[in-house]
Design an enzyme around this catalytic site. Structure first.
Site, PDB file in Angstrom:
ATOM      1  N   SER A 145      -9.805   2.019   2.833  1.00 58.44           N
ATOM      2  CA  SER A 145      -8.899   2.713   1.943  1.00 58.44           C
ATOM      3  C   SER A 145      -7.887   1.804   1.228  1.00 58.44           C
ATOM      4  O   SER A 145      -7.303   2.218   0.232  1.00 58.44           O
ATOM      5  CB  SER A 145      -8.138   3.763   2.734  1.00 58.44           C
ATOM      6  OG  SER A 145      -7.288   3.156   3.678  1.00 58.44           O
TER       7      SER A 145
ATOM      8  N   SER B  16     -10.116  -0.244   7.018  1.00 57.89           N
ATOM      9  CA  SER B  16      -9.486  -0.097   5.695  1.00 57.89           C
ATOM     10  C   SER B  16      -8.781  -1.329   5.131  1.00 57.89           C
ATOM     11  O   SER B  16      -8.385  -1.317   3.964  1.00 57.89           O
ATOM     12  CB  SER B  16      -8.497   1.062   5.723  1.00 57.89           C
ATOM     13  OG  SER B  16      -9.180   2.285   5.649  1.00 57.89           O
TER      14      SER B  16
ATOM     15  N   LYS C  51       0.847  -1.195   0.000  1.00 58.11           N
ATOM     16  CA  LYS C  51       0.000   0.000   0.000  1.00 58.11           C
ATOM     17  C   LYS C  51       0.881   1.242   0.000  1.00 58.11           C
ATOM     18  O   LYS C  51       1.913   1.278   0.672  1.00 58.11           O
ATOM     19  CB  LYS C  51      -0.915  -0.026   1.234  1.00 58.11           C
ATOM     20  CG  LYS C  51      -1.985   1.068   1.237  1.00 58.11           C
ATOM     21  CD  LYS C  51      -2.896   0.939   2.461  1.00 58.11           C
ATOM     22  CE  LYS C  51      -3.971   2.009   2.485  1.00 58.11           C
ATOM     23  NZ  LYS C  51      -4.852   1.890   3.668  1.00 58.11           N
TER      24      LYS C  51
END
Lengths: 488, 96
Positions: free
Chosen positions: A152, A176, A76
């Protein structure tokens, strides 16, 4: 069977037997990315040359070493990677091409010889539930590209679901990791707060943020967590608690496991299709010899308000570092320093990030601190105590990960509160600091995945994994693949 | 009811070092008001005598030895800077 349908352990054997090479694995990643990422948009930064040269080096090594030897991974983009561009999907960090050090988790992946394929798309600074707040192009759901992948860590979940990498790292502040894992039909775990070092994770809300793995099955997830967990002198909030061999917990035996099912998690607002799927999952547990009872987490309904006050307050302080002085994009239109701060931040940050900085600054400002910030901290205590009471009598808490399956792109962007409500079942877990996993447990009528959430006591990831694995092995949801560009 | 006025929004924006246009200030007044009104539901709960949670684990004052260590060099520290001069970060004038 495609290469990424095997588990890490199976690939390890194939490498040992010289059936495949690491170059094959890296090529599999990149050919899949070239095939589908135009539609999925999971990656922000790729470095094929770097990945291939690492693959060749590892292929030439005389012996295999490392728990993730040669395994293609996605990271990420809010996790710092030395020499590999890190943007947090923010235009503010568009030019941050050369991070000076590795996050502790990145270093741990390197030590176990995983191969970093690239950096994954997300909501800007991890603020969002749909990836529509990416400062670049929003990621799409591989099961149906008209739908969001969640957020997210939407890029992380989508990349694993689409078969672009074998596993990915995400971060979870209010859901997330688990919410996008549920929307994309993969396995995502948020560890206990303090289980994994946050050093090198660009901070959003420091008292809630945790890094965790997203994988195609529970066994791989447990294996990656073993690698990234542990005390870190660089993060004083990392816990001095021994890291068990999580993969050894996967016995398939849940006989006598005591499951609590909060009535608030199957209440109004939860889609009937989701509710039905969860009830079927509970029947699977019954057939495996576990028992379940309905309980109450009475303060659940206050979790969303508590979370947005606390996380935005922490974010307003954490994001003060983005001032256009030491790194990032500086506005060209300023004539003094204060003006430069303001213009750089306003031009660099997206709408949601600005909104949350504003909310947090307000909640912390003189005259409002006690009414909002401190009040929310006290309600956080009540939410944490709800879980403590339940865990005095039960082993795990089970419910849906999200109230609905994935929603359509653009469906919830008009009103921030509508988007926030989507995290109602994942947020309490971060507020209490306990571990939670999402595993695939079925599909909606229109073919979108549904996630089962399993929550455990502090540092009881082993029990969470055991429960998740037993369910996974008794069902076949995790073997289904999106048909994007032909399933792989 | 608006929980926050447009003037307050502008003041908070200044504190947060954000530049907001008149139009943005209006939009933020409306959105922040609705979020703050939503948060008012916490007042339904009696929290007298409840300790605030700042950290979920029982950790207190984690200290390390104060020993100098090599970290990044001056040159490295300046590598990602938007502007620099003579080995330092360069910023616009502080005085108008």
């Amino acid at each position: 069977m495609a290469l990424f349908d095997y588990t890490i352990k199976q690939l390890e054997e194939k490498l040992q037997n010289k059936e495949i090479t690491i170059e094959d694995l890296v090529n599999e990643s990149y050919s899949r990315i070239k095939e589908v990422d135009g539609d999925v948009q999971a990656f922000l930064t790729l470095d094929e040359e770097r990945a291939l040269s690492q693959a060749k080096q590892l292929d030439a090594a005389t012996e295999q070493s490392g728990k993730l030897f040669g395994i293609p991974a996605g990271i990420k983009d809010n996790i710092v990677t030395k020499g590999l561009r890190t943007t947090c999907a923010s235009r503010f960090l568009d030019n941050f091409h050369d991070p000076l050090y590795d996050a502790t988790v990145t270093e741990k992946l390197n030590n176990e010889n995983a191969v970093a394929i690239g950096k994954l798309n997300m909501d800007e600074f991890a603020m969002g539930s749909s990836n529509e707040n990416s400062g670049y192009t929003p990621t799409r759901n591989p099961w149906n590209t008209d739908y969001v992948p969640g957020g997210s860590s939407g890029g992380s979940a989508a990349a694993v679901a689409a078969g672009e990498v074998l596993f990915a790292l995400g971060s979870d502040t209010g859901g997330s990791i688990r919410q996008p894992a549920a929307f994309c039909g993969v396995v995502g775990l948020k560890p206990t707060y303090g289980r994994v070092s946050r050093f090198g994770l660009v901070a959003f809300a420091s008292s809630l943020d945790q890094i965790g793995p997203i994988t195609r099955n529970v066994e791989d997830n447990a294996r990656v967590l073993e690698v990234i967990s542990g005390l870190d002198p660089m993060d004083s909030t990392s816990a001095d608690v021994e890291v068990p061999a999580y993969t050894e917990e996967l016995t398939g035996d849940v006989k006598g496991l005591k499951i609590a099912v909060p009535k608030e998690y199957l209440a109004e607002g939860v889609d009937p299709e989701v509710k039905e799927t969860i009830i079927s999952a509970l029947k699977v547990y019954e057939s495996l010899g576990a028992t379940w009872e309905e309980v109450s987490l009475p303060h659940s309904k206050y979790a969303v308000a508590t979370y947005y006050l606390l996380s935005s307050s922490e974010a307003s302080a954490n994001l003060a570092r983005f001032d256009g002085v030491r790194y990032g994009v500086r506005s060209e239109n300023a004539d003094n320093m204060i003006d430069m701060f303001k213009k750089s931040r306003s031009e660099g940050f997206g709408e949601e990030v600005k909104r949350r900085i504003m909310l947090g600054t307000f909640a912390l400002s003189s005259g409002y601190y006690d009414a909002y910030y401190k009040k929310a901290q006290k309600v956080r205590t009540l939410i944490k105590q709800d879980f403590e009471k339940i865990f005095a009598e039960y082993d795990v808490v089970i419910g849906p990960t999200t109230p609905t399956p994935a929603f359509k792109v653009g469906e919830k962007t008009a009103d921030p509160l509508t988007m926030y409500a989507n995290d109602i079942l994942t947020i309490p877990v971060n507020l209490a600091g306990v571990p939670g996993i999402s595993v695939p447990c079925g599909f909606s009528e229109n073919g979108l995945p549904i996630g089962l959430q399993i929550i455990g006591k502090h540092f009881a990831e082993g029990t969470v994994y055991r429960a998740a694995h037993a369910f996974e092995q008794a069902t076949d949801h995790h073997t289904k693949r999106p048909q994007l560009g032909g399933a792989r | 009811m608006t929980a926050i006025s447009k003037e307050q929004v502008k003041h908070v924006a200044h504190l947060a070092r954000l530049d907001v246009s008149e139009e943005e200030a209006e939009m933020l007044t409306e959105q922040l008001s609705s979020i703050i009104n939503y948060a008012e539901q916490l007042n339904e709960l009696d929290t007298d005598g409840v300790e605030p949670t700042t950290h979920v684990l029982d950790l207190k004052n984690v200290l390390r030895k104060d020993e100098p260590k090599d970290w990044i060099t001056q040159e490295e520290a300046l590598k990602n800077a938007p502007d620099k001069a003579d080995g330092q970060f360069k910023v616009p004038s502080i005085l108008e």
